[in-house]
Motif scaffolding. Structure first.
Motif, mmCIF file in Angstrom:
data_model
loop_
_atom_site.group_PDB
_atom_site.id
_atom_site.type_symbol
_atom_site.label_atom_id
_atom_site.label_comp_id
_atom_site.label_asym_id
_atom_site.label_seq_id
_atom_site.Cartn_x
_atom_site.Cartn_y
_atom_site.Cartn_z
ATOM 1 N N SER A 39 45.298 61.876 41.077
ATOM 2 C CA SER A 39 43.920 61.310 40.843
ATOM 3 C C SER A 39 43.444 61.143 39.681
ATOM 4 N N GLY A 40 42.311 60.458 39.632
ATOM 5 C CA GLY A 40 41.604 60.295 38.125
ATOM 6 C C GLY A 40 40.740 61.406 37.533
ATOM 7 N N PRO A 41 40.249 61.593 36.575
ATOM 8 C CA PRO A 41 39.639 62.605 36.024
ATOM 9 C C PRO A 41 38.286 62.801 36.823
ATOM 10 N N THR A 42 37.825 61.732 37.522
ATOM 11 C CA THR A 42 36.282 61.821 38.206
ATOM 12 C C THR A 42 36.497 62.049 39.779
ATOM 13 N N GLY A 43 37.818 62.294 40.338
ATOM 14 C CA GLY A 43 38.054 62.417 41.561
ATOM 15 C C GLY A 43 37.628 63.749 42.305
ATOM 16 N N ASN B 30 39.265 65.862 43.569
ATOM 17 C CA ASN B 30 39.815 67.073 43.126
ATOM 18 C C ASN B 30 40.587 66.494 41.831
ATOM 19 N N PRO B 31 40.013 66.516 40.708
ATOM 20 C CA PRO B 31 40.420 65.851 39.388
ATOM 21 C C PRO B 31 41.920 66.016 39.268
ATOM 22 N N ASN C 275 45.366 61.554 36.311
ATOM 23 C CA ASN C 275 45.662 59.891 35.954
ATOM 24 C C ASN C 275 46.974 59.526 35.450
ATOM 25 N N ASN D 94 41.001 54.104 35.547
ATOM 26 C CA ASN D 94 40.313 55.330 35.345
ATOM 27 C C ASN D 94 39.123 55.689 36.556
ATOM 28 N N GLY D 95 38.189 56.715 36.340
ATOM 29 C CA GLY D 95 37.655 57.201 37.266
ATOM 30 C C GLY D 95 38.116 57.867 38.286
ATOM 31 N N ILE D 96 38.233 57.606 39.676
ATOM 32 C CA ILE D 96 38.927 58.475 40.673
ATOM 33 C C ILE D 96 40.516 58.296 40.560
#
Length: 162
Positions: A92-96, A98-99, A102, A125-127
């Protein structure tokens, strides 16, 4: 697990609970059918974030077994198996929720080797990505293109005779 009729969307039977495993918890973020080399029934694999492992899942009973340890890579965005039996997964992305990092990985079920392919950011990016799909290999795509070209040529020839 749920079994659906794909033509009607109706649930075929009662949901099947997946075994919670030794940690008494599961967070399965990817499912894929792994073909068997002998042509026998495929194996349902799940990627369990809690145990950092690929697990096999019996689709009739929900029982699970460890398949391979996968280092803690954060949340998983998607997982797919190609026609060669190679497993691809994205974190997942850094803002998911559970980060993750990416990135895209390849897992070889024969050697149990996890290989980093590369990062998906900053484009994705993002989730991150929540699903993957396998595209036919180039030779198959070429054959499809040739078929389409033949249809276009036939259409043009038909017009020339009118």
């Amino acid at each position: 697990l749920f079994h659906f009729d794909l033509s009607s969307g109706l649930l075929l039977d009662a949901p099947i609970a997946i075994d919670k495993g030794p940690g008494n918890a599961r967070d399965i973020n990817g499912l894929a059918w792994l073909p068997t080399p002998s042509g026998g029934p495929a194996t349902l694999l799940g990627l369990d974030r809690v145990e950092s492992a690929l697990i096999t899942i019996d689709p009739l009973t929900g029982s699970t077994s460890p398949f391979a340890f996968v280092p803690n890579i954060g949340g998983v965005g998607g997982m797919v198996v190609d026609d060669q039996g190679q497993i691809f997964l994205t974190t997942s992305g850094p803002t998911g929720g559970n980060p993750g990092s990416n990135v895209l990985y390849r897992f070889d079920p024969g050697t149990r080797d996890l290989q980093l392919i590369g990062t998906l950011g900053p484009t994705v990016n993002g989730i991150g990505i929540s699903g993957l799909a396998v595209v036919p290999e180039p030779a198959t795509v070429s054959l499809l293109a040739l078929g389409g070209l033949a249809l276009l040529c036939k259409r043009q020839i038909g017009r020339a005779h009118v």
